[in-house]
Design an enzyme around this catalytic site. Structure first.
Site: not given
Ligand code: NAD
Length: 260
Positions: A143, A158
């Site tokens: 990401s 995350y």
């Protein structure tokens, strides 16, 4: 339909939705047989049926990627059915719990790291013995969070998992180069998927947020989030022989979002 991936076999995790689903369909359109790893969910069966309707081969396996035994068994089933693995897309992931670090429970931390980072490790680890003979391509979904963006407030678990995936991909690229296995990692910005279903934003995030506002929008290129199909095009390129000299690289796909 193209045949560029004819006779290739791909394992795709998180294949029932979003980026994984779009990639499964894209690779299948290009001739690949697709093994769909996801939690038991009728969305994944729909992907399996759509691929069958194209006249391509597809196999849905109910796998929690954070469970070592289930990943091992699923890879074994793939080998029994297809005899080999050429392409791995380690993509399953969750946003998990969004919380200030001081309020984040160790259990919530573990859950996010287990699915996103350990799940990537387990998927790659179990595929390697079956890719060593003929080589292949591994693509990992990281990401922009954890690499170029750090203003996703509350996403410390995350972002740590996503940063870990980039380091893991580079270690793997070097280690596996001798077997002609390429390993690359993609870093999407905001993409329109169902990831919100696996996101638990706690109210406490409000107390650590710093407003970040771009009056003309976050994505200068298209003025909106990307589509899963656009990410699938990138994965298709990295899976195909057209990227034969690319390994150990992270590629951002974010409509220039992280350059702002
Ligand atoms: P999505 O929720 O639409 O798809 C994720 C899929 O992963 C789902 O089908 C879900 O069932 C599956 N999954 C979740 N936990 C699993 C587990 N333990 N075992 C097996 N499968 C599991 O979301 P998406 O946006 O397509 O997410 C795919 C990847 O893209 C994730 O790794 C995510 O972190 C990453 N990503 C997404 C965005 C975005 O904006 N959507 C941005 C950057 C990165």
């Amino acid at each position: 339909m193209s045949e560029i991936l004819k006779d290739k076999v791909a394992v795709i995790t998180g294949a029932g939705s979003g980026i994984g689903r779009a990639t499964a369909l894209q690779l299948a359109r290009n001739g690949c047989s697709i093994c769909l790893f996801d939690l038991n969910d009728n969305r994944t069966e729909e992907v399996e049926n759509t691929i069958h309707d194209m006249g391509r081969e597809s196999l849905f396996l109910d796998v929690d990627v954070s469970d070592p035994q289930r990943v091992e068994r699923a890879v074994q089933t793939v080998i029994e059915r297809f005899g080999k693995i050429d392409i791995v897309f380690a993509n399953a992931g969750i946003n998990g719990t969004l919380s200030p670090i001081e309020d984040l429970t160790p259990e919530a931390w573990d859950e996010t790291l287990a699915v996103n980072l350990k799940g990537t490790f387990l998927t790659v680890k179990n595929a390697i013995p079956h890719m060593k003979k003929s080589g292949g391509s591994i693509i990992i979904t990281s990401s922009i969070n954890g690499s170029r963006k750090f203003s996703g407030f509350g996403m410390s678990a995350y972002s740590a998992s996503k940063a870990g995936q980039v380091a893991f991909a580079k270690m793997a690229a070097l280690e596996l180069a001798r077997y002609k296995i390429r390993v690359n990692v993609i870093c999407p910005g905001a993409i329109e998927t169902n990831i919100g279903e696996n996101t638990e934003r706690t109210k406490q995030v409000d107390k650590i947020s710093i407003p970040v506002v771009y009056p003309e929008g976050n994505q200068p290129l298209e003025h909106g989030p990307g589509q899963p199909e656009q990410v699938a095009d990138l994965v298709m390129f990295l899976a195909s022989p057209q990227s034969s000299h690319i390994s150990g690289t992270e590629i951002f796909i974010d409509g220039a979002e992280t350059l702002l």
